[in-house]
Design an enzyme around this catalytic site. Structure first.
Site, PDB file in Angstrom:
ATOM      1  N   HIS A 399      60.620  12.565 -52.682  1.00 27.45           N
ATOM      2  CA  HIS A 399      60.625  13.773 -51.862  1.00 27.45           C
ATOM      3  C   HIS A 399      61.774  14.711 -52.232  1.00 27.45           C
ATOM      4  O   HIS A 399      61.593  15.909 -52.432  1.00 27.45           O
ATOM      5  CB  HIS A 399      60.710  13.382 -50.389  1.00 27.45           C
ATOM      6  N   CYS A 712      74.938   4.212 -22.218  1.00 21.55           N
ATOM      7  CA  CYS A 712      74.790   2.763 -22.155  1.00 21.55           C
ATOM      8  C   CYS A 712      74.822   2.236 -20.724  1.00 21.55           C
ATOM      9  O   CYS A 712      74.736   1.055 -20.486  1.00 21.55           O
ATOM     10  CB  CYS A 712      75.845   2.080 -23.016  1.00 21.55           C
TER      11      CYS A 712
HETATM   12  C1  PEP Z   1      79.273   1.954 -17.073  1.00 21.56           C
HETATM   13  O1  PEP Z   1      80.223   2.169 -16.350  1.00 21.56           O
HETATM   14  O2  PEP Z   1      78.215   2.619 -17.025  1.00 21.56           O
HETATM   15  C2  PEP Z   1      79.332   0.858 -18.054  1.00 21.56           C
HETATM   16  C3  PEP Z   1      78.414   0.729 -18.976  1.00 21.56           C
HETATM   17  O3  PEP Z   1      80.380   0.004 -17.951  1.00 21.56           O
HETATM   18  P1  PEP Z   1      80.413  -1.235 -16.948  1.00 21.56           P
HETATM   19  O4  PEP Z   1      79.032  -1.422 -16.390  1.00 21.56           O
HETATM   20  O5  PEP Z   1      80.878  -2.383 -17.717  1.00 21.56           O
HETATM   21  O6  PEP Z   1      81.379  -0.841 -15.925  1.00 21.56           O
END
Ligand code: PEP
Ligand code: MG
Length: 747
Positions: A399, A712
């Site tokens: 490509h 996360c």
């Molecule tokens: C959060 O605070 O969203 C986190 C991922 O950290 P923990 O859950 O460990 O406090």
């Protein structure tokens, strides 16, 4: 007018009936070249379909759209394609197609009553004209089997005449929509054990005395997409003598599984470096290449394959991208930084921009050197800005090579290690004619042909809509690493190392007090290595320890932990780590050990941050262990406090690779609602407008600075929240293992 033609019925003038590809194929078949059997659903059949289904009035009316209004164009394109795919093919036409398919299947003696595998390719009546070859304009479906699958693929091919890109392209190049028809080739799929591409002229040097052959094991898709580094042979056209060869390292082959799926097959180590084409096969490919070129009186670009020692031609078309005048490569005694395959001639100097993912494309500015593992169609806009392209992978027909030649910019492919050897921001000179990359500026600027601004904007819009969101997984325990990796997630967006620490039963302060931080380091290395190796090649973001004073009181050595009234707002996260720098340093050292072992997929992030000062000080510690943040290692911050969100611009300016929303803490701190207090559960809402506004502001700011955004916290596993984040343009979501499938369905 016939709806279906067999190759034996096709003449080379029949472009209006069977499209460019179809006409070539028929012509070759009738000239005695070994083309796999095929029938073609003619452009007239497409017309019939459009008329009988009444799609005609509807669609061509729609096409009066202003093509510069990209949103509108995209919408219309989508609607047209959907109505084609949903429409029923008139019964008489469907019967003709199915009957032809049956005849094609029965040609195969070993499968008398079994439908055969076919390749279904579109063949547009305005495509493959000499000036109009443009990579990937219309669809191809491989390994299609069975009546229903065939009908579906045919409709998709028809629909592909109306992709936004195709509509735009036709309008800009003055092809009328009403007179652009599409034929569909249904061709028996051979099960090639070797495939490749032949150029009957050296496309880089215009040397008509040479023939270039590239070949891989298995089917030919790998070579076209550039995913496999092919063998590269240069043959003397007159004698067939092998003048030069470079054996590619072919990590895998694309093959057809027994169910007809196109799959990647790992090759044994000894096969990876094996020469694909044996001498007699090279000879056979040369013989046919010469004959085909002679027949057409024009240099050809030929796709071929070998099945059980027999040579087949899949496709042949005129080479359209050779340069009229060869642009000189400059002469220098200097040793190049890097060598690769010369894929598009010319010389250009500029600043290196290493692109690891599509999210980073915005880094590429006008005149930069785009360096990446392999380009994809989504990169075309950035490729237009680049003054040269360098890739790790691919051969001269991949490509990157095709598009670079089309754009007229120098390109070197198959360097194997450009993304590792070259560094972001350094100045290099790319000699696309010699396949060499030198440090610094070298004279000899080559003028570029840049695609129009309108085209650029249209593609920019389309790219935005196709933006990929990575789906990652949270993985705190080394023991679940394999299971987490089995979800095929795009990496690990959070490793909470407290879990490993707690499993061992010893508080980090114990290691500190006992001067046994090496044991702490060993513990982390062994746990993290399991995760990093399960996710090799994908990012794994490890969070430095986040030990609240109340939660880990039972661990050995925790008796000195202070008693706090509000541990959640207390001494934990990066504020604590910076006071216990030796512990933090041991954590960074563990990560350095992993990098030294080759796991440079491991990045790091800082929890519970509230100031630039904390970021700067953590960087100093990272440097002490010998890793330069954001350069040697992905270095990011968790956004768990309103403070961190509100200073996002300063964080970006100070330098971070990414941010990850820790919505568990962020929600409680924005709302003033204790996340652990079940009495307040009804008030604890991660989708509270205040939380969302903060997140949106951060995503927008990060985009401006090219900083990746991720999440996360638990909220990512909530489909409603995930959908909102995707819409706002987040780059990745990291969810719990059990939510991967559910959230993936949203992407
Ligand atoms: C959060 O605070 O969203 C986190 C991922 O950290 P923990 O859950 O460990 O406090
Ligand atoms: Mg947190």
């Amino acid at each position: 007018m016939r709806n279906i033609l067999w190759l034996r019925d096709v003449k080379k003038e029949d472009i209006n009936i069977v499209g460019g590809k179809g006409a070539h194929l028929g012509e070759m078949y009738n000239a005695g070249f070994p083309v796999p059997e095929a029938f073609i659903i003619t452009a007239q059949a497409f017309k019939e379909f459009m008329e009988k289904t009444k799609l005609k009035e509807k669609i061509y009316g729609f096409l009066k759209v202003d093509i510069e209004d990209t949103q509108q164009l995209d919408k219309i394109s989508r609607e047209i394609r959907e109505s084609i795919e949903k429409a029923e093919i008139p019964k008489f036409l469907e019967k003709e197609i199915i009957d032809a398919y049956k005849d094609l299947s029965e040609e195969e003696p070993s499968s008398l009553f079994e439908p055969c595998f076919v390749a279904v390719r579109s063949s547009a009546t305005t495509e493959d004209l000499e000036q109009a070859s443009f990579a990937g304009q219309q669809e191809t479906f491989l390994n299609v089997k069975g009546n229903d699958a065939l009908i579906e693929a045919i409709k998709k091919c028809w629909a592909s005449l109306f992709t936004a890109r195709a509509i735009y392209y036709r309008a800009r190049h003055g092809f009328s929509h009403e007179n652009s028809f599409i034929a569909v080739i249904v061709q028996k799929m051979m099960n090639f054990d070797k495939s490749g591409v032949i150029f009957t002229i050296n496309p880089l040097t215009n040397n008509e005395k040479e023939i270039i052959i590239e070949a891989v094991f298995g089917l030919g898709e790998g070579i076209v997409s550039g995913a496999i580094e092919p063998d590269h042979y240069v043959l003397d056209k007159e004698t067939g003598k092998l003048l030069d060869s470079r054996i590619g390292i072919k990590n895998f082959a694309v093959v057809r599984s027994s169910e007809g799926k196109t799959i990647k097959k790992e090759l044994f180590d000894e096969d990876k470096k094996k020469q694909v084409l044996l001498d007699y096969e090279l000879r056979k490919a040369w013989e046919y290449a010469v004959k085909i070129e002679k027949y057409y009186h024009f240099p050809q670009d030929i796709e071929f394959g070998f099945e059980a020692g027999n040579f087949y031609v899949v496709q042949s078309r005129p080479v359209t991208t050779t340069k009229k005048e060869m642009k000189d490569s400059f002469r220098t005694e200097e040793v190049p930084l890097l060598l690769g395959l010369p894929a598009s001639s010319g010389v250009a100097s500029g600043r290196v921009r290493i692109i690891h993912s599509l999210q980073e494309l915005s880094k590429v500015q006008q005149g930069d050197i785009l360096v990446t593992k392999m380009t994809s169609p989504d990169m075309v806009v950035a490729m237009q800005k680049a003054s040269a392209i360098v890739t790790d992978e691919g051969g001269v027909t991949c490509h990157a090579a095709i598009v670079s030649r089309e754009l007229g910019i120098p390109c070197v492919v198959g360097t194997k290690k450009a993304t590792r050897i070259l560094k972001d921001g350094m100045i290099v000179t790319v000699d696309g004619s010699a396949g060499k990359i030198y440090s610094g500026y070298k004279q000899l600027e080559v003028p570029k042909e840049i695609i129009s601004e309108e085209m650029r904007i249209a593609w920019e819009e389309m790219k935005k809509k196709r933006r990929k969101v990575d789906l990652k997984v949270n993985c705190d325990l080394p023991e679940i690493a394999e299971r987490a990796a089995a979800t095929n997630a795009d990496g690990v967006g959070l490793v909470r190392i407290e879990f490993m620490i707690a499993e061992k039963g010893i508080h980090p302060v114990f290691y500190l007090q006992e001067k046994r931080l090496d044991d702490y380091k060993t513990l982390l290395v062994s746990g993290l290595e399991k995760i990093a190796s399960a996710f090799k090649g994908k990012p794994v973001w490890v969070r430095t320890s986040d030990m609240r004073t109340d939660e880990y009181r039972n661990l050995k050595g925790a008796d000195t932990e202070p008693k706090e009234d509000n541990p959640m707002l207390g001494w934990h996260g990066i504020r604590r780590s910076l006071e216990q720098e030796e512990i933090l340093r041991a954590e960074f050292e563990a990560i350095k050990v992993l990098h030294d072992k080759g796991y440079n997929n491991v990045g790091v992030m800082l929890p519970f941050l509230i100031s630039i000062e904390e970021l700067k000080r953590a960087k100093v510690v990272m440097r002490k262990v010998g890793l330069e943040p954001c350069k040697d290692i992905e270095f990011g911050v968790m956004l768990e406090t309103p403070a961190a969100c509100l200073i996002i611009e300063d964080l970006c300016l100070e330098g971070i690779s990414f941010v990850s929303f820790g919505t568990n803490d962020l929600t409680q701190l924005v709302l003033g609602v204790d996340r652990n207090n079940e009495k307040l559960a009804s008030l604890y809402n991660e989708m509270h407008p205040a939380v969302l506004r903060l997140i949106e502001m951060v995503i927008n700011t990060c985009k401006r600075y090219g900083v990746k955004t991720s999440i996360c916290g638990q909220a990512a596993s909530n489909p409603e929240m995930a959908r909102w984040l995707i819409e706002k343009g987040i780059d990745s979501l990291s969810v719990n293992i059990d939510s991967v499938e559910r959230i993936r369905s949203l992407l």
